[in-house]
Design a protein around this motif. Structure first.
Motif, PDB file in Angstrom:
ATOM      1  N   ALA A 231     -12.435   2.136 -19.449  1.00  0.00           N
ATOM      2  CA  ALA A 231     -12.322   3.586 -19.657  1.00  0.00           C
ATOM      3  C   ALA A 231     -11.795   4.261 -18.389  1.00  0.00           C
ATOM      4  O   ALA A 231     -11.099   5.269 -18.459  1.00  0.00           O
ATOM      5  CB  ALA A 231     -13.674   4.179 -20.061  1.00  0.00           C
ATOM      6  N   GLU A 232     -12.114   3.679 -17.234  1.00  0.00           N
ATOM      7  CA  GLU A 232     -11.654   4.235 -15.961  1.00  0.00           C
ATOM      8  C   GLU A 232     -10.233   3.808 -15.630  1.00  0.00           C
ATOM      9  O   GLU A 232      -9.467   4.565 -15.055  1.00  0.00           O
ATOM     10  CB  GLU A 232     -12.593   3.796 -14.831  1.00  0.00           C
ATOM     11  N   LYS A 233      -9.893   2.582 -15.974  1.00  0.00           N
ATOM     12  CA  LYS A 233      -8.555   2.046 -15.716  1.00  0.00           C
ATOM     13  C   LYS A 233      -7.944   1.716 -17.062  1.00  0.00           C
ATOM     14  O   LYS A 233      -8.638   1.273 -17.964  1.00  0.00           O
ATOM     15  CB  LYS A 233      -8.637   0.785 -14.864  1.00  0.00           C
ATOM     16  N   GLU A 234      -6.676   1.897 -17.204  1.00  0.00           N
ATOM     17  CA  GLU A 234      -6.055   1.701 -18.511  1.00  0.00           C
ATOM     18  C   GLU A 234      -6.020   0.245 -18.943  1.00  0.00           C
ATOM     19  O   GLU A 234      -6.276  -0.064 -20.096  1.00  0.00           O
ATOM     20  CB  GLU A 234      -4.651   2.299 -18.508  1.00  0.00           C
TER      21      GLU A 234
ATOM     22  N   ARG B  11     -21.024  -6.203 -21.699  1.00  0.00           N
ATOM     23  CA  ARG B  11     -19.916  -5.669 -22.491  1.00  0.00           C
ATOM     24  C   ARG B  11     -19.757  -4.174 -22.270  1.00  0.00           C
ATOM     25  O   ARG B  11     -18.642  -3.657 -22.194  1.00  0.00           O
ATOM     26  CB  ARG B  11     -20.127  -5.999 -23.970  1.00  0.00           C
ATOM     27  N   LEU B  12     -20.861  -3.480 -22.121  1.00  0.00           N
ATOM     28  CA  LEU B  12     -20.790  -2.045 -21.843  1.00  0.00           C
ATOM     29  C   LEU B  12     -20.129  -1.800 -20.488  1.00  0.00           C
ATOM     30  O   LEU B  12     -19.316  -0.885 -20.334  1.00  0.00           O
ATOM     31  CB  LEU B  12     -22.189  -1.437 -21.879  1.00  0.00           C
ATOM     32  N   GLN B  13     -20.403  -2.636 -19.518  1.00  0.00           N
ATOM     33  CA  GLN B  13     -19.775  -2.522 -18.199  1.00  0.00           C
ATOM     34  C   GLN B  13     -18.270  -2.784 -18.296  1.00  0.00           C
ATOM     35  O   GLN B  13     -17.474  -2.114 -17.636  1.00  0.00           O
ATOM     36  CB  GLN B  13     -20.425  -3.488 -17.216  1.00  0.00           C
ATOM     37  N   ILE B  14     -17.875  -3.735 -19.124  1.00  0.00           N
ATOM     38  CA  ILE B  14     -16.452  -4.008 -19.347  1.00  0.00           C
ATOM     39  C   ILE B  14     -15.778  -2.766 -19.926  1.00  0.00           C
ATOM     40  O   ILE B  14     -14.715  -2.347 -19.469  1.00  0.00           O
ATOM     41  CB  ILE B  14     -16.264  -5.225 -20.276  1.00  0.00           C
ATOM     42  N   VAL B  15     -16.405  -2.163 -20.928  1.00  0.00           N
ATOM     43  CA  VAL B  15     -15.841  -0.973 -21.573  1.00  0.00           C
ATOM     44  C   VAL B  15     -15.766   0.195 -20.592  1.00  0.00           C
ATOM     45  O   VAL B  15     -14.769   0.918 -20.558  1.00  0.00           O
ATOM     46  CB  VAL B  15     -16.651  -0.605 -22.838  1.00  0.00           C
ATOM     47  N   LYS B  16     -16.792   0.372 -19.783  1.00  0.00           N
ATOM     48  CA  LYS B  16     -16.771   1.440 -18.773  1.00  0.00           C
ATOM     49  C   LYS B  16     -15.607   1.245 -17.798  1.00  0.00           C
ATOM     50  O   LYS B  16     -14.920   2.189 -17.444  1.00  0.00           O
ATOM     51  CB  LYS B  16     -18.083   1.461 -17.975  1.00  0.00           C
ATOM     52  N   SER B  17     -15.415   0.020 -17.360  1.00  0.00           N
ATOM     53  CA  SER B  17     -14.311  -0.269 -16.438  1.00  0.00           C
ATOM     54  C   SER B  17     -12.972   0.027 -17.087  1.00  0.00           C
ATOM     55  O   SER B  17     -12.072   0.587 -16.453  1.00  0.00           O
ATOM     56  CB  SER B  17     -14.361  -1.732 -15.997  1.00  0.00           C
TER      57      SER B  17
ATOM     58  N   CYS C   1      -8.643 -10.205 -17.242  1.00  0.00           N
ATOM     59  CA  CYS C   1     -10.009 -10.740 -17.358  1.00  0.00           C
ATOM     60  C   CYS C   1     -10.608 -11.052 -15.994  1.00  0.00           C
ATOM     61  O   CYS C   1     -11.809 -10.909 -15.788  1.00  0.00           O
ATOM     62  CB  CYS C   1     -10.002 -11.990 -18.222  1.00  0.00           C
ATOM     63  N   CYS C   2      -9.762 -11.457 -15.056  1.00  0.00           N
ATOM     64  CA  CYS C   2     -10.219 -11.860 -13.720  1.00  0.00           C
ATOM     65  C   CYS C   2     -10.530 -10.680 -12.802  1.00  0.00           C
ATOM     66  O   CYS C   2     -11.145 -10.863 -11.755  1.00  0.00           O
ATOM     67  CB  CYS C   2      -9.160 -12.730 -13.056  1.00  0.00           C
ATOM     68  N   SER C   3     -10.113  -9.484 -13.159  1.00  0.00           N
ATOM     69  CA  SER C   3     -10.248  -8.359 -12.241  1.00  0.00           C
ATOM     70  C   SER C   3     -11.560  -7.581 -12.393  1.00  0.00           C
ATOM     71  O   SER C   3     -11.799  -6.633 -11.653  1.00  0.00           O
ATOM     72  CB  SER C   3      -9.056  -7.399 -12.400  1.00  0.00           C
ATOM     73  N   PHE C   4     -12.415  -7.986 -13.303  1.00  0.00           N
ATOM     74  CA  PHE C   4     -13.694  -7.300 -13.482  1.00  0.00           C
ATOM     75  C   PHE C   4     -14.679  -7.769 -12.424  1.00  0.00           C
ATOM     76  O   PHE C   4     -14.740  -8.941 -12.085  1.00  0.00           O
ATOM     77  CB  PHE C   4     -14.263  -7.572 -14.874  1.00  0.00           C
ATOM     78  N   VAL C   5     -15.465  -6.828 -11.899  1.00  0.00           N
ATOM     79  CA  VAL C   5     -16.466  -7.135 -10.886  1.00  0.00           C
ATOM     80  C   VAL C   5     -17.838  -6.850 -11.487  1.00  0.00           C
ATOM     81  O   VAL C   5     -18.083  -5.755 -11.996  1.00  0.00           O
ATOM     82  CB  VAL C   5     -16.257  -6.279  -9.615  1.00  0.00           C
ATOM     83  N   PHE C   6     -18.722  -7.832 -11.441  1.00  0.00           N
ATOM     84  CA  PHE C   6     -20.053  -7.694 -12.008  1.00  0.00           C
ATOM     85  C   PHE C   6     -21.096  -7.835 -10.919  1.00  0.00           C
ATOM     86  O   PHE C   6     -20.862  -8.465  -9.897  1.00  0.00           O
ATOM     87  CB  PHE C   6     -20.269  -8.757 -13.098  1.00  0.00           C
TER      88      PHE C   6
END
Length: 102
Positions: A34-37, A26-32, A41-46
């Motif tokens: 914060a960088e992009k407006e 979840r922290l990684q989602i929030v960081k991403s 859901c499909c565009s996150f890279v883990f």
């Protein structure tokens, strides 16, 4: 896509926000966000593969805590960070957390 509800500014609690941000995914989602407006859901890279149901759970926890908003656009969910609301409710908290985790 079903209608989603979000807590109002007054309903956002510090404990729920901190709980939502305590998970590395979840922290990684929030960081991403914060960088992009906005991101789908499909565009996150883990770093490791995450099941779709698990990812849905993480987005729900973040929404329920008041950390993100999700709006429907066709069949996609578009996510955005509630930075302005979080800054108003808990000044500087989100920036401090993101700075420490870099």
């Amino acid at each position: 896509m079903r209608k989603m509800t979000f807590p109002t500014l007054e309903q956002i609690s510090l404990t729920s926000v901190l709980y939502a941000l305590s998970d590395p995914t979840r922290l990684q989602i929030v960081k991403s966000l914060a960088e992009k407006e906005e991101m789908t859901c499909c565009s996150f890279v883990f770093k490791s593969a995450i099941a779709k149901s698990t990812l849905s759970h993480h987005f729900k926890v973040l929404r329920d805590a008041g950390v993100i908003l999700t709006r429907a656009e066709g069949t996609q969910g578009i996510n955005s960070l509630r930075k302005q609301d979080l800054d108003q409710r808990f000044p500087g908290m989100l920036d401090a957390i993101l700075r420490v985790t870099d």
